[in-house]
Write an enzyme that holds these catalytic residues in place. Structure first.
Site, short mmCIF file in Angstrom:
data_model
loop_
_atom_site.label_atom_id
_atom_site.label_comp_id
_atom_site.label_asym_id
_atom_site.label_seq_id
_atom_site.Cartn_x
_atom_site.Cartn_y
_atom_site.Cartn_z
N SER A 46 21.66 28.12 23.61
CA SER A 46 22.85 28.35 24.43
C SER A 46 23.06 29.82 24.75
CB SER A 46 24.09 27.78 23.74
OG SER A 46 23.99 26.38 23.61
N ASP A 87 26.46 30.41 17.19
CA ASP A 87 25.39 31.21 16.60
C ASP A 87 24.40 31.64 17.68
OD1 ASP A 87 24.16 28.83 17.16
OD2 ASP A 87 23.60 28.36 15.10
N ASP A 133 20.47 31.88 18.43
CA ASP A 133 19.12 31.49 18.04
C ASP A 133 18.17 32.62 18.43
OD1 ASP A 133 19.72 28.86 17.04
OD2 ASP A 133 20.01 28.24 19.12
N ASP A 141 20.54 32.73 13.59
CA ASP A 141 19.41 31.95 13.08
C ASP A 141 18.15 32.73 13.42
OD1 ASP A 141 21.06 29.99 12.17
OD2 ASP A 141 20.62 28.56 13.74
N LYS A 156 28.85 20.77 28.54
CA LYS A 156 28.72 20.84 27.07
C LYS A 156 30.06 20.58 26.40
CE LYS A 156 26.42 23.84 24.85
NZ LYS A 156 25.93 25.12 24.32
N TYR A 208 27.05 14.30 21.87
CA TYR A 208 26.30 15.55 21.77
C TYR A 208 25.58 15.58 20.43
CZ TYR A 208 25.52 20.63 22.29
OH TYR A 208 24.97 21.88 22.43
#
Length: 599
Positions: free
Chosen positions: A90, A101, A103, A158, A219, A228
């Site tokens: 995202s 978060d 990625d 992450d 979303k 989702y």
């Protein structure tokens, strides 16, 4: 006025018409509503994340150099080794909410290994970041794709790792270059797939700003409507992104609001299983496995295939089953009805984002899948494993003729209890809440976002390497011990045309036995049970602010009559044992753990 330009996607666009004044106004209203719903980050927070990513890039380069020096490589190799941070998901797509978060993927040259990543990266992070900046650091060495979960100054990161079969990773490396895939194994390909898909997707939409506005809306809608999450059989964030991108390709000049309105009708009435493709599939000399139902029989069974645009093309929605497909199409139809009314001024955008009614209205009967462990670490592993397998139970229930719908809720509920003996654990495993710790808040698995749980649930861990954590077994005694549970709920709707009694003891018993036979289960430390629950007996913590738990209807004197096809049946008529009606202090024998029917 229509403007004819390049073809986007695999088919010609439907319309090149420029937006009208009304559509521009509706787009502004949609953006304003998304801001009210907290979907846009404050500029200061965005700058903070960008600065953090700059720091992580410097750390990635230092990490690679550090490993080179440890391996006594020549200075010329050390100087040119490089190393780079890529974002994906995202954040890379530009459709993330505050608190989401980031990625990230550390890409290193071939002489840096995953063992180096876990051995050296944590200490380098601590050395190069300001003192106290790291609030949490959780390495998951058993993960198929290496990951370190970080909380840095309030930002979730992450941090994944992969290496390329090259001697140098320059700062201007283009991750879309398919030649980089040469010499990579499956886990390295999987790691690189995240940023490759995100970058390809952004290249395949006509207007990035329009795409991002529409994706934020879709979303938010999918999360509010509980459709989702890839693990439980719904599209994940990237899959919803590919669907939005396809609609953008069909209406290249449209505003974000128009894309949202078109989205529900186009995707809701798509001719499944015809796949959603953003570009034609491509061949490559490395000959990796790509999605192709003509070559691979398993690909034929994908009900709603959404295919990633980067080589090797994969199906992002292989977990979708009959029930989740039915629910998705129902929700898309509902969304289309609402946006039609928004278009005519009869509803507002906030009506599209109303929360689901999964617990308050949709079902009368639920199956509660309760996993438990005697330590938090053990439960992170065990609950992740159970979550990865619950979908198989749903598939088994879908084949039961008396069940019309078996819908798994897309989040688990993690609770902490205080139990002093096996009898109290047994009560907890049957849904008894009297031993729940009053000073510990129930949290959903998405909010906890435990990296070990997520890695195992997503299948990102080799079954042989799952660590079950440590924790003493709870023996009979006077002192209560912490007992951790995670509960997943399956809403059950009985088939309208069935007059048979509902007995799911065989399906639930077989499924439970299979999970408890695996090496991931340790008796006395891990627990698993399936209990039947009526809507009026659901725990209060599954309901949000302003929601009320359904109440039990007043019983009328029973009247015996023959069943009528198509008539809704109550719980007793279904033959489904109402475990929740048993007094909370009654102890249940183990032999009844999997029995959900008195039939």
């Amino acid at each position: 006025m229509a403007v004819q330009q390049r073809q986007w996607g695999t088919t010609p666009s439907i319309s090149w018409t420029l937006p009208t004044e009304k559509e521009i106004l509706q787009n502004e209203e949609l953006t304003d509503e998304l801001k009210r719903q907290g979907q846009y980050e404050a500029p200061g927070e965005t700058e903070k994340k960008q600065a953090l990513l700059v720091q992580l890039q410097k750390i990635a380069v230092e990490f690679v150099k550090h490993v080179c020096r440890k391996n006594n490589l020549p200075q010329s190799i050390i100087d040119s080794a490089g190393g780079k941070i890529f974002t994906y998901g995202s954040y890379r797509l530009g459709a993330y909410a505050p608190g989401s978060d980031i990625d990230t993927l550390v890409v290193a040259p071939r002489h840096v290994t995953r063992e180096d990543f876990f051995e050296h990266m944590p200490s380098i992070l601590e050395r190069m970041l300001p003192q106290g900046a790291i609030e949490e650091m959780k390495p998951v060495p058993e993960a198929y794709v290496p990951i370190i979960k970080l909380m840095i100054n309030g930002t979730d990161i992450d941090l994944n790792f992969t290496r390329l079969a090259v001697s140098s990773v320059p700062w201007d490396l283009d991750v879309k270059d398919t030649n980089l895939l040469r010499g990579l194994d499956d886990r390295e390909l999987r790691a690189l797939n995240g940023p490759r898909v995100a970058d390809e997707l952004l290249q395949l939409v006509p207007q990035k700003k329009t795409f991002r506005t529409a994706l934020r809306a879709i979303k938010l809608w999918a999360q509010r409507r509980a459709v989702y999450g890839n693990i439980v059989g719904f599209p994940g964030g990237v899959a919803w992104g590919m669907l939005v991108a396809r609609v953008c390709q069909l209406y290249p000049q449209a505003t974000g609001s128009v894309i949202v309105m078109k989205f529900f009708r186009i995707i809701g009435r798509w001719n499944w299983p015809q796949p959603i493709l953003l570009k034609e599939s491509e061949d490559h000399p490395i000959q990796a496995r790509v999605w192709n139902p003509r070559l691979y029989p398993t690909d034929k069974y994908h009900l709603m295939p959404i295919i990633t645009p980067a080589y090797p093309a994969m199906c992002a929605t292989h977990n979708i089953g009959p029930t989740t497909k039915k629910i998705i199409i129902q929700e898309l139809e509902r969304g289309g009805d609402i946006t039609d009314k928004i278009s005519f001024g009869r509803l507002q955008w906030k009506d599209l984002f109303q929360k689901h009614t999964y617990f308050t209205k949709d079902y009368k009967y639920y199956l509660s899948i309760i996993s438990g462990s005697t330590s938090k670490d053990a439960q992170a592993s065990w609950s992740g494993f159970v979550e990865s397998k619950v979908r198989l139970l749903v598939q088994s229930l879908e084949g039961q003729g008396s069940i019309g719908v078996a819908r798994l809720f897309n989040k688990g509920f993690a609770r902490e209890h205080r139990c002093k003996d096996e009898d109290e654990i047994e009560a907890v495993l049957h849904g008894n809440m009297q031993y729940q710790a009053t000073n510990v808040k129930t949290e959903t698995t998405d909010n906890i976002n435990d990296p070990r749980h997520n890695a195992i649930a997503e299948g990102n861990v080799d079954a042989a390497t799952i660590a079950n954590g440590e924790g003493e077994k709870i023996l009979n005694g006077s002192e209560p011990h912490a007992f951790y549970t995670t509960t997943y709920y399956i809403g059950i709707e009985l088939a309208q045309d069935s007059t048979k009694k509902l007995d799911v003891s065989e399906q639930s018993g077989d499924w439970k036995e299979q999970q408890c036979r695996t090496a991931n289960f340790e008796e006395g430390r891990n627990y698993l049970n399936i209990a039947a629950t009526r809507n009026y007996d659901l725990p209060l913590d599954v309901f949000g602010p302003g929601e009320e738990r359904p109440t039990r209807a007043t019983k009328k004197p029973p009247v015996k009559r023959a069943p009528v096809p198509g008539q809704k049946r109550n719980l007793s008529a279904s033959g489904m044992e109402d475990l929740s009606s048993t007094p909370s202090d009654m102890k249940r024998p183990r032999s009844e753990d999997m029995r959900l029917s008195t039939a």
